[in-house]
Write a protein that holds these residues in place. Structure first.
Motif, PDB file in Angstrom:
ATOM      1  N   ASP A  67      41.916  18.129  47.274  1.00 29.39           N
ATOM      2  CA  ASP A  67      41.043  19.284  47.011  1.00 29.39           C
ATOM      3  C   ASP A  67      41.341  19.932  45.659  1.00 29.39           C
ATOM      4  O   ASP A  67      40.454  20.517  45.038  1.00 29.39           O
ATOM      5  N   ASP A  68      42.600  19.828  45.233  1.00 32.64           N
ATOM      6  CA  ASP A  68      42.981  20.485  43.978  1.00 32.64           C
ATOM      7  C   ASP A  68      42.573  19.694  42.736  1.00 32.64           C
ATOM      8  O   ASP A  68      42.750  20.169  41.614  1.00 32.64           O
ATOM      9  N   ILE A  69      42.046  18.467  42.930  1.00 35.36           N
ATOM     10  CA  ILE A  69      41.695  17.646  41.753  1.00 35.36           C
ATOM     11  C   ILE A  69      40.258  17.137  41.752  1.00 35.36           C
ATOM     12  O   ILE A  69      39.802  16.600  40.754  1.00 35.36           O
ATOM     13  N   GLU A  70      39.535  17.340  42.876  1.00 30.28           N
ATOM     14  CA  GLU A  70      38.157  16.815  42.974  1.00 30.28           C
ATOM     15  C   GLU A  70      37.273  17.268  41.812  1.00 30.28           C
ATOM     16  O   GLU A  70      36.398  16.536  41.365  1.00 30.28           O
ATOM     17  N   HIS A  71      37.499  18.497  41.336  1.00 27.81           N
ATOM     18  CA  HIS A  71      36.655  19.033  40.267  1.00 27.81           C
ATOM     19  C   HIS A  71      37.049  18.496  38.890  1.00 27.81           C
ATOM     20  O   HIS A  71      36.332  18.700  37.917  1.00 27.81           O
ATOM     21  N   LEU A  72      38.198  17.822  38.821  1.00 30.07           N
ATOM     22  CA  LEU A  72      38.722  17.380  37.523  1.00 30.07           C
ATOM     23  C   LEU A  72      38.414  15.926  37.209  1.00 30.07           C
ATOM     24  O   LEU A  72      38.228  15.561  36.052  1.00 30.07           O
ATOM     25  N   VAL A  73      38.436  15.069  38.230  1.00 32.26           N
ATOM     26  CA  VAL A  73      38.381  13.626  38.004  1.00 32.26           C
ATOM     27  C   VAL A  73      37.396  12.966  38.956  1.00 32.26           C
ATOM     28  O   VAL A  73      37.073  13.504  40.015  1.00 32.26           O
ATOM     29  N   ARG A  74      36.964  11.775  38.558  1.00 33.30           N
ATOM     30  CA  ARG A  74      36.092  10.983  39.437  1.00 33.30           C
ATOM     31  C   ARG A  74      36.973  10.192  40.391  1.00 33.30           C
ATOM     32  O   ARG A  74      37.916   9.519  39.973  1.00 33.30           O
ATOM     33  N   LEU A  75      36.664  10.277  41.675  1.00 33.50           N
ATOM     34  CA  LEU A  75      37.508   9.634  42.693  1.00 33.50           C
ATOM     35  C   LEU A  75      36.694   8.636  43.498  1.00 33.50           C
ATOM     36  O   LEU A  75      35.843   9.020  44.295  1.00 33.50           O
ATOM     37  N   ALA A  76      36.953   7.358  43.276  1.00 36.33           N
ATOM     38  CA  ALA A  76      36.329   6.317  44.099  1.00 36.33           C
ATOM     39  C   ALA A  76      37.212   6.103  45.336  1.00 36.33           C
ATOM     40  O   ALA A  76      38.383   6.498  45.343  1.00 36.33           O
TER      41      ALA A  76
END
Length: 590
Positions: A67-76
């Motif tokens: 949750d702390d990184i979803e807004h920063l990076v693309r996650l496949a």
């Protein structure tokens, strides 16, 4: 003096309080000390950078949850499972460009990974990490922590408590330690996902020393790897054990760490080496170690790029009965003609190789100086291509006038200029030429930033520059890929005011086109349709992906690394299978 223990406070709560107030902490972990600080605080991140003297090299960030990184990076999905799986590596994730800093979500300081298209993220892998980031109900602390290995750049990770106090004294403001000794130093592993498959950049905690299965039996042997990103390998029969990442062999501490790693690996495996394998470079410290510790055992010298290709073959279970086209692109490898190779097309099996193509030679002015200053490489390439270097090119402006004069004389008289066919150095040259990066503070910085620029280019443009592929100078000799037309087109585009991002994208397409063309030639001449993409340049996921796509579309089988790094971290595996493959080829160590 030595750090005083905090007696009354809960040490973890105190550590979190210090982190929240801008302190840099030395934190004892599983495989060594980390240096930790609040990743969202630009001042403390800049301070850590200065203290650790690591130029612009990106830091890894530890986040409490996805949750702390979803807004920063693309996650496949593959990246999510790597982050949350048992190995817990640092995963290199493409930054998102569609979100802006908000009030709620934590946002890392720009100084965490300047100029990099990726953020290296890991999730907590020990209870201590969870406590540092705070449990529900704890007072607010940083939600993103820089977690970088406790060392000065390039040196091995610190594991010993007393040594930590001495060696990290000028790096850390406080220490958070525990009483369990660390027997085996182990850095964090680094992985990225390319085309939905993992690519290991640094193989360490969570991966090493798990054995790899070999497609061919090998004699009990020790392969000592290269001098950068050193990793060594023990093998016997059909199993190979690679050490964790050790580091760059240019200082005594790393060389000691290397010797400890040999002892440690021998203690956890049944292998008693009868044979040592090393690079052909006359001055590699790893080679000197092998010769010094041979004790009458043969030392087999394996050509650098042959070892890269063999590593890819071994990883994919090839038994070596049929050759492959090896595309080995990196910064530096000692060539059989004494030149610095690095843009190689080899027809190779475990027994040997034929050099069927390479980048045309250019002078490498001043050796290592050219590596740290990409503008020197740009000027060498322009001169070789016969391109007038006037008209305010960025690489000329970046070179101090005094140095420029010396460099011109050096190139003219060919003094201290070893020829190189390095693709890594061509990436450096283009990076400086396009005004992207003129000084490299860490290995491959200019190339990483050129890839980042290419990723920013608008999708509409499909123009590709083109190399000239020159016929062999002798019958059956290698074809030469001449970058002159590429450089000329770049200079024309820049003079017409084109943005660096488009130049970078067109250059990536040029290299992709070159790989395809030479592989087609090789298939026509030698009837081989399996291609191995290897060497550190293929850590570039844009290039790796594009090459695999264009070759695959033309019916080639493409081998890419997944279990060992394409760079020098995978070299020892290739050395092992080549050296152990043909017993009668063993010469005396020269």
């Amino acid at each position: 003096g030595p750090p005083r223990p905090v007696t009354d406070a809960d040490p973890v709560a105190e550590a979190r309080r210090l982190l929240a107030h801008g302190a840099i902490l030395a934190v004892k972990g599983l495989g060594g000390y980390h240096l930790a600080c609040d990743a969202t605080d630009p001042d403390v991140v800049a301070r850590l950078r200065r203290r650790k003297s690591r130029g612009d090299k990106p830091f890894a960030v530890m986040a409490g949850s996805l949750d702390d990184i979803e807004h920063l990076v693309r996650l496949a999905p593959e990246e999510r499972s790597l982050l949350t799986g048992t190995s817990r590596p640092i995963v290199l994730l493409r930054r998102r460009t569609d979100t802006l800093p908000g009030t709620e979500a934590p946002w890392p300081a720009l100084a965490v990974a300047p100029g990099s298209p990726d953020l290296g993220i890991m999730l907590p892998y020990t209870p201590l990490h969870h406590l540092l980031l705070g449990l529900p109900g704890d007072p607010e602390g940083p939600r993103l922590l820089v977690m970088t290995s406790g060392n000065v750049s390039g040196e091995p990770i610190v594991t010993d408590d007393e040594e930590a106090v001495q060696r990290l004294e000028h790096l850390a403001d406080a220490w958070l330690t525990h009483d369990r000794p660390i027997h085996v130093p182990c850095d964090d592993s680094v992985v990225r996902v390319v085309d939905a498959k993992p690519l290991i950049v640094r193989r360490a905690r969570g991966y090493a020393p798990l054995p790899l299965t070999l497609p061919v039996p090998v004699r009990p042997s020790l392969a000592v790897g290269g001098d950068l990103k050193n990793v060594l390998c023990l093998g016997e029969d059909r199993r190979a054990w690679l050490s964790a990442h050790i580091g760059d062999m240019d200082d005594l501490a790393t060389q000691r760490a290397f010797e400890r790693a040999v002892t440690q690996l021998e203690s956890v495996t049944p292998v008693r080496p009868e044979l040592l394998a090393a690079d052909r470079h006359p001055r590699y410290r790893s080679v000197r170690f092998a010769v010094r510790n041979a004790s009458g055992r043969p030392v087999v010298r394996v050509q650098h790029h042959h070892a890269h290709v063999a590593a890819a073959m071994a990883e994919h279970g090839l038994d070596g009965s049929r050759p492959v086209i090896g595309v080995a692109f990196d910064g530096t490898g000692y060539g059989d003609d004494g030149a610095v190779w690095g843009g190689e097309f080899l027809l190779a099996d475990y027994d040997g190789f034929t050099r069927i193509g390479h980048l045309a030679y250019v002078p490498l002015p001043g050796g290592d100086a050219a590596v740290h200053r990409p503008y020197r490489m740009a000027l060498a390439h322009l001169r070789t291509a016969g391109i007038d270097r006037s008209d305010g090119l960025a690489c000329v402006a970046a070179c101090p006038p005094g140095e420029l004069r010396v460099l011109e004389q050096q190139l003219e008289r060919n003094v201290n200029c070893v020829p190189t066919s390095s693709m890594g150095r061509l990436f450096d040259a283009v990076s400086s030429l396009a005004g992207v990066c003129h000084r490299a503070g860490y290995e491959a910085q200019a190339a990483v930033e050129l890839e980042a620029a290419a990723l920013r280019a608008s999708g509409g443009d499909t123009v590709a520059y083109a190399f000239a592929v020159r016929a062999p100078e002798s019958d059956g000799g290698p074809v030469r890929a001449d970058p002159s037309p590429v450089l000329a087109a770049i200079v024309d585009d820049l003079r017409a005011g084109m943005e660096p991002a488009l130049v970078a994208a067109r250059f990536h397409r040029a290299v992709t086109g070159l790989v395809h063309r030479v592989c087609v030639l090789a298939r026509e001449r030698h009837g081989v349709d399996t291609v191995a993409l290897t060497g550190g340049v293929f850590l570039n996921s844009l290039l790796s992906s594009a090459c695999a796509k264009s070759l695959g579309a033309d019916g080639f089988t493409v081998l890419r690394h997944h279990l060992v790094p394409p760079g020098d971290g995978g070299l020892a595996l290739g050395q092992l299978v080549v050296a152990a493959h043909v017993p009668d080829r063993i010469g005396d160590p020269d």
